[in-house]
Design a protein around this motif. Structure first.
Motif, PDB file in Angstrom:
ATOM      1  N   LYS A  43      -8.321 -10.163  -4.210  1.00 33.13           N
ATOM      2  CA  LYS A  43      -7.800 -11.718  -4.188  1.00 33.13           C
ATOM      3  C   LYS A  43      -6.697 -11.732  -5.328  1.00 33.13           C
ATOM      4  O   LYS A  43      -6.542 -11.328  -6.520  1.00 33.13           O
ATOM      5  N   GLY A  44      -5.416 -12.638  -4.821  1.00 33.13           N
ATOM      6  CA  GLY A  44      -4.438 -12.805  -5.426  1.00 33.13           C
ATOM      7  C   GLY A  44      -3.314 -11.575  -5.285  1.00 33.13           C
ATOM      8  O   GLY A  44      -2.171 -12.045  -5.806  1.00 33.13           O
ATOM      9  N   ARG A  45      -3.580 -10.533  -4.857  1.00 32.74           N
ATOM     10  CA  ARG A  45      -2.804  -9.306  -4.896  1.00 32.74           C
ATOM     11  C   ARG A  45      -2.453  -8.977  -3.343  1.00 32.74           C
ATOM     12  O   ARG A  45      -1.315  -8.488  -3.265  1.00 32.74           O
ATOM     13  N   PHE A  46      -3.376  -9.106  -2.509  1.00 31.41           N
ATOM     14  CA  PHE A  46      -3.095  -8.729  -1.045  1.00 31.41           C
ATOM     15  C   PHE A  46      -3.055  -9.900  -0.197  1.00 31.41           C
ATOM     16  O   PHE A  46      -3.746 -10.904  -0.557  1.00 31.41           O
ATOM     17  N   THR A  47      -2.178  -9.946   0.728  1.00 26.98           N
ATOM     18  CA  THR A  47      -2.311 -10.990   1.778  1.00 26.98           C
ATOM     19  C   THR A  47      -2.326 -10.310   3.140  1.00 26.98           C
ATOM     20  O   THR A  47      -1.604  -9.454   3.594  1.00 26.98           O
ATOM     21  N   ILE A  48      -3.271 -11.020   3.892  1.00 26.87           N
ATOM     22  CA  ILE A  48      -3.240 -10.624   5.380  1.00 26.87           C
ATOM     23  C   ILE A  48      -2.722 -11.759   6.190  1.00 26.87           C
ATOM     24  O   ILE A  48      -2.879 -12.801   5.914  1.00 26.87           O
ATOM     25  N   SER A  49      -2.031 -11.296   7.383  1.00 30.76           N
ATOM     26  CA  SER A  49      -1.363 -12.009   8.110  1.00 30.76           C
ATOM     27  C   SER A  49      -1.571 -11.405   9.713  1.00 30.76           C
ATOM     28  O   SER A  49      -1.829 -10.136   9.734  1.00 30.76           O
ATOM     29  N   ARG A  50      -1.236 -12.130  10.655  1.00 27.36           N
ATOM     30  CA  ARG A  50      -1.159 -11.531  12.069  1.00 27.36           C
ATOM     31  C   ARG A  50      -0.257 -12.238  12.831  1.00 27.36           C
ATOM     32  O   ARG A  50       0.143 -13.249  12.607  1.00 27.36           O
ATOM     33  N   ASP A  51       0.043 -11.647  13.971  1.00 30.89           N
ATOM     34  CA  ASP A  51       1.207 -12.011  14.871  1.00 30.89           C
ATOM     35  C   ASP A  51       0.239 -11.824  16.189  1.00 30.89           C
ATOM     36  O   ASP A  51       0.488 -10.640  16.662  1.00 30.89           O
ATOM     37  N   ASN A  52      -0.099 -12.915  16.679  1.00 30.77           N
ATOM     38  CA  ASN A  52      -0.768 -12.903  18.028  1.00 30.77           C
ATOM     39  C   ASN A  52       0.035 -12.469  19.268  1.00 30.77           C
ATOM     40  O   ASN A  52      -0.450 -11.850  20.120  1.00 30.77           O
ATOM     41  N   GLY A 100      -8.936   1.801  13.854  1.00 30.38           N
ATOM     42  CA  GLY A 100      -7.755   2.660  13.865  1.00 30.38           C
ATOM     43  C   GLY A 100      -8.130   3.910  13.047  1.00 30.38           C
ATOM     44  O   GLY A 100      -9.195   4.096  12.406  1.00 30.38           O
ATOM     45  N   GLN A 101      -7.375   4.936  12.983  1.00 33.26           N
ATOM     46  CA  GLN A 101      -7.511   6.156  12.317  1.00 33.26           C
ATOM     47  C   GLN A 101      -7.279   6.314  10.889  1.00 33.26           C
ATOM     48  O   GLN A 101      -7.736   7.264  10.250  1.00 33.26           O
ATOM     49  N   GLY A 102      -6.634   5.260  10.366  1.00 29.20           N
ATOM     50  CA  GLY A 102      -6.311   5.062   8.893  1.00 29.20           C
ATOM     51  C   GLY A 102      -5.014   5.596   8.538  1.00 29.20           C
ATOM     52  O   GLY A 102      -4.423   6.616   9.296  1.00 29.20           O
ATOM     53  N   THR A 103      -4.686   5.073   7.329  1.00 27.59           N
ATOM     54  CA  THR A 103      -3.567   5.179   6.598  1.00 27.59           C
ATOM     55  C   THR A 103      -3.637   5.225   5.252  1.00 27.59           C
ATOM     56  O   THR A 103      -4.492   4.680   4.533  1.00 27.59           O
ATOM     57  N   LEU A 104      -3.259   6.447   4.426  1.00 23.32           N
ATOM     58  CA  LEU A 104      -3.692   6.846   3.256  1.00 23.32           C
ATOM     59  C   LEU A 104      -2.546   5.950   2.279  1.00 23.32           C
ATOM     60  O   LEU A 104      -1.247   6.257   2.306  1.00 23.32           O
ATOM     61  N   VAL A 105      -3.224   5.450   1.246  1.00 27.86           N
ATOM     62  CA  VAL A 105      -2.581   4.524   0.269  1.00 27.86           C
ATOM     63  C   VAL A 105      -2.923   5.396  -0.986  1.00 27.86           C
ATOM     64  O   VAL A 105      -4.218   5.465  -1.475  1.00 27.86           O
ATOM     65  N   ASP A 164      -1.031  -7.393   9.584  1.00 18.95           N
ATOM     66  CA  ASP A 164      -0.509  -6.814   8.394  1.00 18.95           C
ATOM     67  C   ASP A 164      -1.338  -6.993   7.112  1.00 18.95           C
ATOM     68  O   ASP A 164      -1.954  -8.016   6.984  1.00 18.95           O
ATOM     69  N   LEU A 165      -0.938  -6.331   6.288  1.00 18.78           N
ATOM     70  CA  LEU A 165      -1.474  -6.497   4.844  1.00 18.78           C
ATOM     71  C   LEU A 165      -0.636  -6.108   3.773  1.00 18.78           C
ATOM     72  O   LEU A 165      -0.041  -5.136   3.642  1.00 18.78           O
ATOM     73  N   GLN A 166       0.051  -7.195   3.198  1.00 18.25           N
ATOM     74  CA  GLN A 166       0.785  -6.974   2.154  1.00 18.25           C
ATOM     75  C   GLN A 166       0.346  -6.860   0.695  1.00 18.25           C
ATOM     76  O   GLN A 166      -0.483  -7.688   0.537  1.00 18.25           O
ATOM     77  N   MET A 167       0.311  -5.666   0.119  1.00 14.18           N
ATOM     78  CA  MET A 167      -0.416  -5.230  -0.946  1.00 14.18           C
ATOM     79  C   MET A 167       0.692  -5.328  -2.161  1.00 14.18           C
ATOM     80  O   MET A 167       1.803  -4.533  -2.273  1.00 14.18           O
ATOM     81  N   THR A 168       0.446  -6.092  -3.392  1.00 10.05           N
ATOM     82  CA  THR A 168       1.244  -6.222  -4.433  1.00 10.05           C
ATOM     83  C   THR A 168       0.298  -5.894  -5.662  1.00 10.05           C
ATOM     84  O   THR A 168      -0.780  -6.040  -5.701  1.00 10.05           O
ATOM     85  N   VAL A 184       2.677   5.155  -4.095  1.00 11.58           N
ATOM     86  CA  VAL A 184       3.306   3.995  -4.604  1.00 11.58           C
ATOM     87  C   VAL A 184       2.732   4.158  -6.219  1.00 11.58           C
ATOM     88  O   VAL A 184       1.558   4.383  -6.649  1.00 11.58           O
ATOM     89  N   GLN A 185       3.674   3.802  -6.929  1.00 10.80           N
ATOM     90  CA  GLN A 185       3.194   3.658  -8.497  1.00 10.80           C
ATOM     91  C   GLN A 185       2.623   2.497  -8.829  1.00 10.80           C
ATOM     92  O   GLN A 185       2.687   1.220  -7.922  1.00 10.80           O
ATOM     93  N   PRO A 186       1.653   2.511  -9.947  1.00 12.79           N
ATOM     94  CA  PRO A 186       0.850   1.144 -10.404  1.00 12.79           C
ATOM     95  C   PRO A 186       1.877   0.003 -10.555  1.00 12.79           C
ATOM     96  O   PRO A 186       2.922   0.316 -11.289  1.00 12.79           O
ATOM     97  N   GLY A 187       1.421  -1.047 -10.179  1.00  8.12           N
ATOM     98  CA  GLY A 187       2.249  -2.291 -10.170  1.00  8.12           C
ATOM     99  C   GLY A 187       3.093  -2.257  -9.030  1.00  8.12           C
ATOM    100  O   GLY A 187       3.908  -3.407  -8.771  1.00  8.12           O
ATOM    101  N   GLY A 188       3.215  -1.512  -8.010  1.00  8.03           N
ATOM    102  CA  GLY A 188       4.075  -1.489  -6.840  1.00  8.03           C
ATOM    103  C   GLY A 188       3.571  -2.232  -5.746  1.00  8.03           C
ATOM    104  O   GLY A 188       2.390  -2.536  -5.729  1.00  8.03           O
ATOM    105  N   SER A 189       4.146  -2.239  -4.424  1.00  7.83           N
ATOM    106  CA  SER A 189       3.835  -2.983  -3.368  1.00  7.83           C
ATOM    107  C   SER A 189       4.124  -2.088  -2.355  1.00  7.83           C
ATOM    108  O   SER A 189       4.821  -0.963  -2.236  1.00  7.83           O
ATOM    109  N   LEU A 190       3.074  -2.225  -1.164  1.00 10.93           N
ATOM    110  CA  LEU A 190       3.230  -1.727   0.059  1.00 10.93           C
ATOM    111  C   LEU A 190       2.840  -2.790   1.046  1.00 10.93           C
ATOM    112  O   LEU A 190       2.063  -3.508   0.924  1.00 10.93           O
TER     113      LEU A 190
END
Length: 122
Positions: A65-74, A113-118, A80-84, A12-18
């Protein structure tokens, strides 16, 4: 006994989201705290964010802080981790974490987990 599988990483480009997702499976009796760690090239693994079992309390590393948001669905055993506003320094392998109790056990274990590359790059 407990498996964590991450998804959502990529380039992803700088400033983008995943949005990163992690699903826990196996013979799980309970999931307690869940979270995300990351390991950047040449650096130690660091805690990025955690969320309590009920989803009511989240903790973030100062750098996100202020850029990422963590959430869960039990109901789905997911976190999840929303990254902006991603920055090049966010480039890392992100790992999902969960503290879980396996059915039939009396104490909790830590699952990874085994990891995912960002990769954040222009």
């Amino acid at each position: 006994q407990v498996q964590l599988v991450e998804s959502g990483g990529g380039l992803v480009q700088p400033g983008g989201s995943l949005r990163l997702s992690c699903v826990a499976s196996g013979n799980i009796f309970r999931l307690y705290a869940m979270g995300w760690y990351r390991r950047a090239p040449g650096k130690q693994r660091e805690l990025v964010a955690t969320i309590t079992s009920g989803g009511g309390t989240a903790m973030y590393a100062e750098s996100v802080k202020g850029r990422f948001t963590i959430s869960r669905d039990n109901a789905k055993n997911t976190v999840d981790l929303q990254m902006t506003s991603l920055k090049p320094e966010d480039t890392a392998v992100f790992y999902c974490y969960a503290r879980a109790v396996v059915a039939g056990d009396t104490s909790a274990l830590d699952a990874w987990g085994q990891g995912t590359l960002v990769t954040v790059s222009s």
